[in-house]
Design a protein around this motif. Structure first.
Motif, PDB file in Angstrom:
ATOM      1  N   LEU A 217      -6.612 -54.384 -35.594  1.00  0.00           N
ATOM      2  CA  LEU A 217      -7.655 -53.531 -35.043  1.00  0.00           C
ATOM      3  C   LEU A 217      -7.113 -52.803 -33.821  1.00  0.00           C
ATOM      4  O   LEU A 217      -6.313 -53.356 -33.061  1.00  0.00           O
ATOM      5  N   ARG A 218      -7.555 -51.582 -33.635  1.00  0.00           N
ATOM      6  CA  ARG A 218      -7.229 -50.912 -32.385  1.00  0.00           C
ATOM      7  C   ARG A 218      -8.137 -51.429 -31.265  1.00  0.00           C
ATOM      8  O   ARG A 218      -9.253 -51.893 -31.505  1.00  0.00           O
ATOM      9  N   GLY A 219      -7.631 -51.361 -30.056  1.00  0.00           N
ATOM     10  CA  GLY A 219      -8.438 -51.713 -28.902  1.00  0.00           C
ATOM     11  C   GLY A 219      -9.293 -50.533 -28.476  1.00  0.00           C
ATOM     12  O   GLY A 219      -9.293 -49.474 -29.107  1.00  0.00           O
ATOM     13  N   LEU A 220     -10.013 -50.684 -27.367  1.00  0.00           N
ATOM     14  CA  LEU A 220     -10.968 -49.655 -26.946  1.00  0.00           C
ATOM     15  C   LEU A 220     -11.103 -49.613 -25.435  1.00  0.00           C
ATOM     16  O   LEU A 220     -11.176 -50.655 -24.772  1.00  0.00           O
ATOM     17  N   THR A 221     -11.122 -48.410 -24.905  1.00  0.00           N
ATOM     18  CA  THR A 221     -11.538 -48.164 -23.527  1.00  0.00           C
ATOM     19  C   THR A 221     -12.608 -47.085 -23.576  1.00  0.00           C
ATOM     20  O   THR A 221     -12.369 -45.993 -24.091  1.00  0.00           O
ATOM     21  N   TYR A 222     -13.798 -47.399 -23.051  1.00  0.00           N
ATOM     22  CA  TYR A 222     -14.941 -46.476 -23.162  1.00  0.00           C
ATOM     23  C   TYR A 222     -15.368 -46.052 -21.758  1.00  0.00           C
ATOM     24  O   TYR A 222     -15.670 -46.897 -20.910  1.00  0.00           O
ATOM     25  N   MET A 223     -15.403 -44.742 -21.535  1.00  0.00           N
ATOM     26  CA  MET A 223     -15.680 -44.185 -20.219  1.00  0.00           C
ATOM     27  C   MET A 223     -16.886 -43.251 -20.256  1.00  0.00           C
ATOM     28  O   MET A 223     -17.199 -42.668 -21.300  1.00  0.00           O
ATOM     29  N   GLN A 224     -17.518 -43.098 -19.097  1.00  0.00           N
ATOM     30  CA  GLN A 224     -18.511 -42.036 -18.920  1.00  0.00           C
ATOM     31  C   GLN A 224     -18.133 -41.235 -17.689  1.00  0.00           C
ATOM     32  O   GLN A 224     -17.746 -41.801 -16.666  1.00  0.00           O
ATOM     33  N   VAL A 225     -18.207 -39.915 -17.807  1.00  0.00           N
ATOM     34  CA  VAL A 225     -17.848 -39.047 -16.686  1.00  0.00           C
ATOM     35  C   VAL A 225     -19.036 -38.145 -16.344  1.00  0.00           C
ATOM     36  O   VAL A 225     -19.854 -37.802 -17.202  1.00  0.00           O
ATOM     37  N   GLU A 226     -19.096 -37.782 -15.083  1.00  0.00           N
ATOM     38  CA  GLU A 226     -20.170 -36.906 -14.580  1.00  0.00           C
ATOM     39  C   GLU A 226     -19.540 -35.861 -13.656  1.00  0.00           C
ATOM     40  O   GLU A 226     -18.770 -36.199 -12.759  1.00  0.00           O
ATOM     41  N   VAL A 227     -19.850 -34.609 -13.903  1.00  0.00           N
ATOM     42  CA  VAL A 227     -19.356 -33.510 -13.069  1.00  0.00           C
ATOM     43  C   VAL A 227     -20.563 -32.836 -12.419  1.00  0.00           C
ATOM     44  O   VAL A 227     -21.499 -32.403 -13.112  1.00  0.00           O
ATOM     45  N   THR A 228     -20.546 -32.743 -11.084  1.00  0.00           N
ATOM     46  CA  THR A 228     -21.647 -32.135 -10.341  1.00  0.00           C
ATOM     47  C   THR A 228     -21.154 -30.903  -9.608  1.00  0.00           C
ATOM     48  O   THR A 228     -20.119 -30.942  -8.925  1.00  0.00           O
ATOM     49  N   GLY A 229     -21.895 -29.802  -9.742  1.00  0.00           N
ATOM     50  CA  GLY A 229     -21.582 -28.567  -9.029  1.00  0.00           C
ATOM     51  C   GLY A 229     -22.624 -28.289  -7.967  1.00  0.00           C
ATOM     52  O   GLY A 229     -22.720 -29.031  -6.984  1.00  0.00           O
ATOM     53  N   PRO A 230     -23.447 -27.275  -8.158  1.00  0.00           N
ATOM     54  CA  PRO A 230     -24.494 -26.977  -7.175  1.00  0.00           C
ATOM     55  C   PRO A 230     -25.522 -28.096  -7.109  1.00  0.00           C
ATOM     56  O   PRO A 230     -25.620 -28.927  -8.005  1.00  0.00           O
ATOM     57  N   ASP A 231     -26.307 -28.117  -6.037  1.00  0.00           N
ATOM     58  CA  ASP A 231     -27.256 -29.212  -5.844  1.00  0.00           C
ATOM     59  C   ASP A 231     -28.526 -29.052  -6.668  1.00  0.00           C
ATOM     60  O   ASP A 231     -29.431 -29.882  -6.598  1.00  0.00           O
ATOM     61  N   ARG A 232     -28.603 -27.998  -7.466  1.00  0.00           N
ATOM     62  CA  ARG A 232     -29.740 -27.758  -8.354  1.00  0.00           C
ATOM     63  C   ARG A 232     -29.294 -26.783  -9.438  1.00  0.00           C
ATOM     64  O   ARG A 232     -28.250 -26.122  -9.311  1.00  0.00           O
ATOM     65  N   ASP A 233     -30.057 -26.671 -10.502  1.00  0.00           N
ATOM     66  CA  ASP A 233     -29.779 -25.651 -11.501  1.00  0.00           C
ATOM     67  C   ASP A 233     -29.980 -24.272 -10.878  1.00  0.00           C
ATOM     68  O   ASP A 233     -30.961 -24.047 -10.159  1.00  0.00           O
ATOM     69  N   LEU A 234     -29.047 -23.371 -11.169  1.00  0.00           N
ATOM     70  CA  LEU A 234     -29.097 -22.027 -10.594  1.00  0.00           C
ATOM     71  C   LEU A 234     -29.339 -20.975 -11.672  1.00  0.00           C
ATOM     72  O   LEU A 234     -29.022 -21.173 -12.840  1.00  0.00           O
ATOM     73  N   HIS A 235     -29.871 -19.830 -11.275  1.00  0.00           N
ATOM     74  CA  HIS A 235     -30.043 -18.681 -12.160  1.00  0.00           C
ATOM     75  C   HIS A 235     -28.652 -18.171 -12.537  1.00  0.00           C
ATOM     76  O   HIS A 235     -27.852 -17.817 -11.669  1.00  0.00           O
ATOM     77  N   SER A 236     -28.372 -18.149 -13.849  1.00  0.00           N
ATOM     78  CA  SER A 236     -27.009 -17.804 -14.272  1.00  0.00           C
ATOM     79  C   SER A 236     -26.666 -16.342 -14.012  1.00  0.00           C
ATOM     80  O   SER A 236     -25.478 -15.988 -13.938  1.00  0.00           O
ATOM     81  N   GLY A 237     -27.692 -15.497 -13.878  1.00  0.00           N
ATOM     82  CA  GLY A 237     -27.413 -14.104 -13.568  1.00  0.00           C
ATOM     83  C   GLY A 237     -27.091 -13.888 -12.107  1.00  0.00           C
ATOM     84  O   GLY A 237     -26.182 -13.131 -11.757  1.00  0.00           O
ATOM     85  N   LEU A 238     -27.806 -14.587 -11.237  1.00  0.00           N
ATOM     86  CA  LEU A 238     -27.613 -14.410  -9.804  1.00  0.00           C
ATOM     87  C   LEU A 238     -26.396 -15.152  -9.263  1.00  0.00           C
ATOM     88  O   LEU A 238     -25.840 -14.770  -8.228  1.00  0.00           O
ATOM     89  N   TYR A 239     -25.985 -16.226  -9.959  1.00  0.00           N
ATOM     90  CA  TYR A 239     -24.898 -17.041  -9.435  1.00  0.00           C
ATOM     91  C   TYR A 239     -23.697 -17.158 -10.383  1.00  0.00           C
ATOM     92  O   TYR A 239     -22.610 -17.531  -9.961  1.00  0.00           O
TER      93      TYR A 239
END
Length: 481
Positions: A217-239
């Motif tokens: 059997l193959r072994g396993l390493t399971y990860m979760q990643v989180e990427v954070t940019g601005p502190d809130r969702d932004l208007h994609s046209g303005l930003y």
């Protein structure tokens, strides 16, 4: 404990009888007489939505554990108990018939994967049915169906006076979430779990025409990643265009983790990986494999993987890195023009012998943080993992599986390195000092972890027929002196 490998004549002189037509007739007759009951009892277990990944299903986990305990007692166990853990309980049962006989520890799990997406199921996942010669439902194969083969084979042996070994059962409810509490359980109850071999039916075989035994059997390493940019969702046209988009960044970062030859770019990832010899690769190439049929079975037009290796080698003996889920931003119906604040992904890495799951997690985290651009914050979490496992083919444990399958399928099984992982297998060897035999009866087409999971009736009943022969052959091949 000291054991010897017996020749057939000395085994018979010691009072053991080789497999014969009378024993086979007893086995097949019992199965035929109880066939419908076996299915109804399995269906009752499948109807319990024991999804370990969801806290809302905690009562169902307890119901499933009690169900297994009752099954063990009805099948002939001298005792069966539900042992609480910090997560879901472990069910233990046993029947000891003679201290002069070896002991088999059967491992399985009663928890199942989540069923989403529900709209892709042809029938409700927890309302099992038989159609087209298959059992349909979540857990039909993984692992309720295969676990139930072990329980019914145990019942058969008890009720026909053919039980040839002592037997213990360790059935857990967290395999699908990493078996996080099983290591402590094994440490706490090491003496109770003492045995000579662990027998597991939670893997596949090539086909009924070309049976196989999973030898690695193959072994396993399971990860979760989180990427954070601005502190809130932004208007994609303005930003948009001036502020980094976490979803874009995450996609770029993950894409950079493989090169043009599909080799993983994490520094140190391949350190210590043992390359298989040409002889081993030649033996693997002898396994029946229809590439076009394989592509058709998964609904793709082409296959791809690490350069320089065959499709089977990419699955069985090479590491892999895959996105298991990725999300962020707006995913609802219609449109919403935003630049999301966060993006997430779950990433698994399948490992081969000599790769350490915790070390790979550390290397992944170091590399992932190092390639993050300025303007975002990155969080990396190691969810769970386990080591790869390889079973020697020249042991009584493996030979008994080979003999049993050859007896019932009419063809000597092929040893196969599986691409899947059962992390607790390496834990068993480390803590209990016991090797495992992976005698599974599932097929690649059973859609485990996917909508429309199924299990062929032929394989289900053939498994019940084969398992008693494993006990018999193991008792013949290995005796206490």
């Amino acid at each position: 404990m000291i054991y010897v490998l017996l020749h057939w004549n000395s085994a018979e002189q010691a009072g053991y009888k080789p497999i014969n037509h009378t024993i086979m007739s007893t086995i097949t007759t019992y199965i035929a007489e109880h066939r419908e009951r076996f299915l109804e009892e399995l269906f009752d277990l499948i109807r319990i939505p024991s999804v370990s990944a969801k806290g809302e299903n905690k009562p169902d986990m307890l119901r499933a554990a009690d169900f297994i305990k009752t099954c063990l007692l009805k099948a002939g166990a001298e005792k069966a108990e539900v042992y609480p853990t910090e997560g879901n309980p472990v069910v233990f049962g046993e029947k000891i018939i003679s201290t002069d006989l070896p002991t088999i520890l059967v491992y399985g799990h009663y928890d199942v994967q989540p069923v989403e997406p529900l709209d892709q199921w042809k029938t409700p996942p927890f309302e099992p049915v038989v159609n087209e010669g298959k059992i349909w439902g979540r857990g039909a194969d993984d692992d309720k169906g295969q676990l139930f083969m072990q329980l019914k084979a145990f019942e058969l042996m008890n009720n026909t006076d053919t039980l040839a070994c002592n037997v213990k059962f360790m059935i857990e409810g967290e395999e699908e979430t990493g078996s996080v509490n099983l290591e402590k359980f094994c440490n706490d109850y090491k003496e109770m779990l003492a045995a000579d071999v662990i027998l597991i039916s939670d893997t596949t075989m090539i086909s009924p025409e070309n049976p196989s035994v999973t030898s690695g059997l193959r072994g396993l390493t399971y990860m979760q990643v989180e990427v954070t940019g601005p502190d809130r969702d932004l208007h994609s046209g303005l930003y948009g265009g001036a502020v980094l988009n976490p979803c874009n960044v995450l996609c770029d970062m993950i894409a950079s983790m493989k090169d043009k030859n599909n080799r993983i770019t994490i520094p140190g990832f391949y350190d210590g990986v043992r390359e298989c010899s040409e002889e081993e690769r030649k033996e693997m190439a002898g396994r029946p494999f229809d590439r076009e049929r394989f592509k058709k079975s998964v609904g793709v037009k082409e296959l791809s993987g690490e350069e320089g290796y065959s499709d089977l080698e990419r699955i069985g003996i090479r590491p892999a890195l895959d996105i298991n889920g990725i999300w962020g931003g707006f995913t609802g119906e219609g449109t919403k023009t935003i630049l999301p604040s966060k993006a997430y992904a779950k990433i698994s890495m399948r490992l081969v012998p000599n790769q350490n799951a915790a070390k790979i997690a550390r290397l992944f985290e170091e590399y992932f943080l190092s390639i993050a651009p300025a303007g975002v914050e990155v969080k990396v979490e190691y969810l769970h993992g386990g080591q790869a496992y390889v079973s020697p083919l020249d042991t009584p444990e493996y030979q008994a599986a080979s003999m049993a399958i050859e007896e019932t399928f009419g063809k000597k099984p092929i040893p196969v390195r599986s691409g899947g992982s059962i992390p607790v297998v390496s834990t068993f060897e480390k803590i209990l000092g016991i090797r495992s035999i992976l005698m599974g009866f599932g097929l690649d087409t059973d859609a485990i972890h996917s909508p429309n999971e199924n299990f062929p009736l032929f394989n289900f009943f053939k498994g019940i027929e084969t398992i008693p022969l494993y006990y018999k052959y193991y008792s013949l091949l290995k005796r206490r002196i």
